[in-house]
Design an enzyme around this catalytic site. Structure first.
Site, PDB file in Angstrom:
ATOM      1  CE  LYS A  49      -2.769   4.729   8.795  1.00 23.28           C
ATOM      2  NZ  LYS A  49      -3.788   3.662   8.746  1.00 23.28           N
TER       3      LYS A  49
ATOM      4  CB  SER B  69      -4.480   3.424   4.862  1.00 16.99           C
ATOM      5  OG  SER B  69      -4.774   3.135   6.215  1.00 16.99           O
TER       6      SER B  69
ATOM      7  CB  SER C 287      -5.042   0.231   7.312  1.00 22.11           C
ATOM      8  OG  SER C 287      -5.776   0.735   6.247  1.00 22.11           O
TER       9      SER C 287
HETATM   10  N1  GLN Z   1      -8.620  -0.560   2.380  1.00 17.77           N
HETATM   11  C1  GLN Z   1      -9.678  -0.437   3.338  1.00 17.77           C
HETATM   12  C2  GLN Z   1     -10.421   0.848   3.118  1.00 17.77           C
HETATM   13  O1  GLN Z   1     -10.037   1.551   2.255  1.00 17.77           O
HETATM   14  C3  GLN Z   1      -9.149  -0.504   4.726  1.00 17.77           C
HETATM   15  C4  GLN Z   1      -8.426   0.703   5.124  1.00 17.77           C
HETATM   16  C5  GLN Z   1      -8.081   0.715   6.584  1.00 17.77           C
HETATM   17  O2  GLN Z   1      -7.967  -0.337   7.231  1.00 17.77           O
HETATM   18  N2  GLN Z   1      -7.977   1.895   7.124  1.00 17.77           N
HETATM   19  O3  GLN Z   1     -11.357   1.157   3.763  1.00 17.77           O
END
Ligand code: GLN
Length: 481
Positions: free
Chosen positions: A74, A149, A173
């Site tokens: 990532k 994400s 994410s």
């Molecule tokens: N969807 C959540 C957010 O937008 C989690 C994202 C993540 O785990 N980085 O904060």
């Protein structure tokens, strides 16, 4: 690619049955033909060079657990000499001078980095649509999101554009895209995996973790990246961590979920799409067939989790993202102005809409007069949720629930309405607030779209969820291919 495990690939490379160079070139050919947009940056030349070296000297590498294994990383994780953007315009062109601890660990074990994967900008999102580099498509249906994400990492593994991948998980994410793409993803206990070299979004919540097509590979990757690191002061040092031999746990397979007590919390089933709920119940009944037992329980503070999470995450983000001032990293603008003007112009142009929204909301929540009303209150809720989880996990070995309340939605469907995206995180964020480990494993398909089952256990009890997921996976085939 889907049916071959890491252990098989490594054994094949070590014996000479698999040519590492052919394996890696084959992956790049697949990426070239693909329209999924899984990667922001490819590491092609270095990866092929490395593969040739592996083929030539394989006798020298017999102890390497990930020899020649193609892995996707990532783009929130620092890689020395490879551009790392966090999918933001503001970091375009930024090449870190050092490797994250997890990358050092992967290299020590002989893994080969294929490239850096697409993601929501600074990990802020649930669909990989906030990326400056355009969305990634869901491999099961190109008109749908891969989740986020870490959407690029999960889609790459699902589509055979890497064998395994790393993601990072602040509020879901890793697990969300794993669920939407039909692969396995694990968020470790807070403090198990070093965050050194992970670009921070909300540092009190996030962990780097593995994504793979099966539980055994997930366990192996977790074992490799959970090495101790003095450079992360929040890493919790447990000396005799007898639970950390995750792969060994998976060797035992099915039967030993006999006697396992599963808590099924009602609140996690509220508002969940009927097809998802049905599939998760089937999974729970399957556990019963395997000798586990379940009971329905209630966690009454869960209803505040989403609000508390977003206040804490945005507050931390507003502080963490202050370092992107256009002077130290990435994007530069050719202008002759005072510092304040330069700073605002660069941030104005470099950050996307969602990132700006969160910086503004986070700054608001931390400001004098509101700090106690929002941030402090959210921290108190966090403590209550943590205690409630701890109590439940004294009574039950693991908790089971849907990872996501729905299957992958259409591209463009929710991005204009941020609240509808935040709501999709309802089952994943409580686990981050409590700092607990959890895994998402495929448990069904609806109209060709994967459904994920989430299992949660107590602090540093990764072995329990890995074992249960392994038992489930080996007794139930979700995908017929
Ligand atoms: N969807 C959540 C957010 O937008 C989690 C994202 C993540 O785990 N980085 O904060």
């Amino acid at each position: 690619m889907k049916d071959i495990t890491v252990a098989e690939v490594v054994a094949g490379i070590k014996s000479g049955d698999i040519s590492c160079e052919e394996l890696i070139s084959g992956i790049y050919e697949r990426i070239e033909r693909s329209e999924l947009n899984c990667y922001i940056t490819l590491n092609r030349d270095k990866a092929i060079e490395e593969a040739i070296r592996v083929d030539k000297n394989r006798e020298a590498y017999m102890d390497k657990r990930l020899l020649g294994v193609p892995i996707a990383i990532k783009d929130s994780i620092s890689t020395a000499g490879i551009q790392t953007t966090c999918a933001s315009k503001i970091l375009t062109g930024y090449v870190p001078p050092y490797d994250a601890t997890v990358i050092e660990a992967l290299k020590r074990e002989g893994a080969i980095i294929i490239g850096k994967t697409n993601m929501d900008e600074f990990c802020m999102g649930t669909s990989t649509e906030t990326s400056y580099y355009g969305p990634t498509l869901n491999p099961h249906d190109h008109t749908r999101v891969p989740g986020g994400s870490s959407g690029g990492s999960a889609a790459a593994v699902s589509a055979g554009e890497a064998l395994i991948a790393l993601g990072s998980d602040t509020g879901g994410s890793i697990r969300c895209p794993a669920s939407f793409c039909g692969v396995v993803g694990l968020k470790p206990t807070y403090g198990l995996v070093s965050r050194y070299g992970l670009i921070a979004y909300a540092n009190s919540l996030e962990q780097i973790g593995p994504i793979a097509t099966n539980v055994r590979d997930t366990a192996l990757l977790l074992e490799v990246i959970s090495a101790k690191d003095e450079r992360d002061s929040t890493q919790i040092k447990i000396d005799n961590n007898s639970n950390s031999n995750y792969v060994f746990k998976t060797e035992k397979n099915g039967e030993d979920v006999r006697g396992l007590r599963i808590g099924v919390c009602r609140e996690f089933l509220e508002g969940v799409a009927p097809e998802v709920e049905e599939s998760v119940w089937h999974a729970i009944y399957k556990f019963e067939d395997l000798g586990a037992s379940y009971e329905e329980i209630s966690l009454k503070y869960l209803k505040y989790a989403l609000a508390a999470y977003y206040i804490i995450a945005m507050s931390e983000a507003s502080s963490n993202l202050a370092r992107f001032d256009g002077l130290r990293y990435g994007l530069r603008l050719d202008m002759d102005a005072d510092w304040h003007t330069t700073f605002s112009r660069i941030r104005g142009e470099g950050f996307g809409e969602e990132v700006k929204r969160r910086i503004i909301l986070g700054t608001y929540a931390l400001s004098v007069g509101y700090y106690g009303r929002y941030y402090l209150k959210a921290l108190k809720i966090r403590t209550l949720i943590k205690r409630e989880f701890e109590a439940a996990l004294r009574a039950y070995d693991i908790l089971a629930m849907p990872t996501m309340p729905c299957v992958a939605f259409k591209l463009g469907e929710r991005i204009k309405d941020p609240l509808s995206l935040y709501l999709a995180d309802v089952n994943t964020v409580p686990v981050n607030l409590a700092g607990l480990p959890s895994i998402s494993v495929p448990c069904g398909v609806f109209n060709g779209l994967p459904i994920g089952l989430q299992l949660v256990s107590g602090q540093f009890q990764e072995d329990k969820i890995i074992n249960a997921a392994m038992a489930y996976e080996s007794s139930f085939k979700v995908f017929s291919s």
